[in-house]
Design a protein around this motif. Sequence first.
Motif, PDB file in Angstrom:
ATOM      1  N   ALA A 164       3.988  10.493  -6.572  1.00  0.00           N
ATOM      2  CA  ALA A 164       5.038  10.830  -7.540  1.00  0.00           C
ATOM      3  C   ALA A 164       4.415  11.203  -8.879  1.00  0.00           C
ATOM      4  O   ALA A 164       4.833  12.170  -9.530  1.00  0.00           O
ATOM      5  N   GLU A 165       3.383  10.456  -9.293  1.00  0.00           N
ATOM      6  CA  GLU A 165       2.719  10.749 -10.570  1.00  0.00           C
ATOM      7  C   GLU A 165       2.072  12.130 -10.523  1.00  0.00           C
ATOM      8  O   GLU A 165       2.193  12.925 -11.464  1.00  0.00           O
ATOM      9  N   GLU A 207       4.694  14.780 -10.769  1.00  0.00           N
ATOM     10  CA  GLU A 207       5.241  14.830 -12.124  1.00  0.00           C
ATOM     11  C   GLU A 207       4.295  15.593 -13.061  1.00  0.00           C
ATOM     12  O   GLU A 207       4.738  16.390 -13.901  1.00  0.00           O
ATOM     13  N   ILE A 208       3.011  15.368 -12.899  1.00  0.00           N
ATOM     14  CA  ILE A 208       2.033  16.041 -13.767  1.00  0.00           C
ATOM     15  C   ILE A 208       2.010  17.553 -13.472  1.00  0.00           C
ATOM     16  O   ILE A 208       1.985  18.378 -14.398  1.00  0.00           O
ATOM     17  N   VAL A 209       2.074  17.906 -12.184  1.00  0.00           N
ATOM     18  CA  VAL A 209       2.100  19.340 -11.816  1.00  0.00           C
ATOM     19  C   VAL A 209       3.334  19.994 -12.429  1.00  0.00           C
ATOM     20  O   VAL A 209       3.253  21.081 -13.029  1.00  0.00           O
ATOM     21  N   ALA A 210       4.496  19.326 -12.315  1.00  0.00           N
ATOM     22  CA  ALA A 210       5.747  19.890 -12.862  1.00  0.00           C
ATOM     23  C   ALA A 210       5.654  20.002 -14.381  1.00  0.00           C
ATOM     24  O   ALA A 210       6.083  21.003 -14.974  1.00  0.00           O
ATOM     25  N   ALA A 217       0.843  -1.202   0.000  1.00  0.00           N
ATOM     26  CA  ALA A 217       0.000   0.000   0.000  1.00  0.00           C
ATOM     27  C   ALA A 217       0.876   1.250   0.000  1.00  0.00           C
ATOM     28  O   ALA A 217       0.575   2.242  -0.683  1.00  0.00           O
ATOM     29  N   GLU A 218       1.977   1.201   0.753  1.00  0.00           N
ATOM     30  CA  GLU A 218       2.910   2.350   0.787  1.00  0.00           C
ATOM     31  C   GLU A 218       3.491   2.593  -0.610  1.00  0.00           C
ATOM     32  O   GLU A 218       3.645   3.730  -1.037  1.00  0.00           O
ATOM     33  N   LEU A 219       3.796   1.496  -1.314  1.00  0.00           N
ATOM     34  CA  LEU A 219       4.339   1.621  -2.679  1.00  0.00           C
ATOM     35  C   LEU A 219       3.333   2.292  -3.605  1.00  0.00           C
ATOM     36  O   LEU A 219       3.676   3.181  -4.385  1.00  0.00           O
ATOM     37  N   ARG A 220       2.060   1.837  -3.535  1.00  0.00           N
ATOM     38  CA  ARG A 220       1.022   2.436  -4.399  1.00  0.00           C
ATOM     39  C   ARG A 220       0.850   3.910  -4.078  1.00  0.00           C
ATOM     40  O   ARG A 220       0.701   4.733  -4.969  1.00  0.00           O
ATOM     41  N   ARG A 221       0.875   4.270  -2.768  1.00  0.00           N
ATOM     42  CA  ARG A 221       0.720   5.683  -2.406  1.00  0.00           C
ATOM     43  C   ARG A 221       1.903   6.500  -2.939  1.00  0.00           C
ATOM     44  O   ARG A 221       1.715   7.594  -3.481  1.00  0.00           O
TER      45      ARG A 221
END
Length: 165
Positions: free
Chosen positions: A151-152, A155-158, A142-146
């Motif tokens: 991160a996604e 990345e989209i905001v940047a 679950a930590e990995l999915r979060r």
Amino acid sequence: MDGKRPSQSSTTLAQVMGIGDANSAGNVHGGTVMKLCDEAAGLAAIKHARRRVVTAGMDRMDFHVPIRIGELVTFAATVNAAWRTSMEIGVRVEAEDPRTGEVRHTNTAFLTMVALDDDGHPAAVPPVLATTPDEQRRMREAELRRANRLAERAEIVAHRAREGE
Ligand SMILES: CC(C)(COP(=O)(O)OP(=O)(O)OC[C@H]1O[C@@H](n2cnc3c(N)ncnc32)[C@H](O)[C@@H]1OP(=O)(O)O)[C@@H](O)C(=O)NCCC(=O)NCCS
């Protein structure tokens, strides 16, 4: 706030799939499965937080094999991890053919639920006490999915900032 074991909030819904649940191929409609996953996840989240919750997102909804009309379908929801106000709930869906007793694992879903206070603002939830190897694995995943989700989003905001959107 005291932590809670996943077993204290785990919830199972069971439903026989009828003709009204059919898609044009004669199997159970994917939307029916998603709705019942959402209901089971919401109940587990309410039991963990003892507050009302909203669905913030669905990370994964896998359809492994179709569910047939007339099968008894169970939706088993478990709180995998909790952060400040949000929780990841995993739902395992199994379909049983009542005539043969054959049970198939048909779906897996991961949803994020956010607890709300009486004013409708996100509210703190208890941590999850993961003690068994399975509970600890589910929490790590679950930590990995979060982390991937955050991160996604960053990345989209940047990317939008670079594009001047
Ligand atoms: C979910 C909601 C309450 C979040 O509100 P917000 O103002 O973004 O609040 P915050 O930024 O403080 O985020 C609250 C938590 O939600 C999480 N969150 C917000 N959007 C998310 C998303 N799309 N996916 C996963 N988690 C999300 C945040 O990570 C945060 O978690 P944390 O406190 O555990 O770190 C709000 O977006 C909302 O009400 N959405 C509509 C929900 C809805 O109508 N669902 C369908 C019917 S139930």
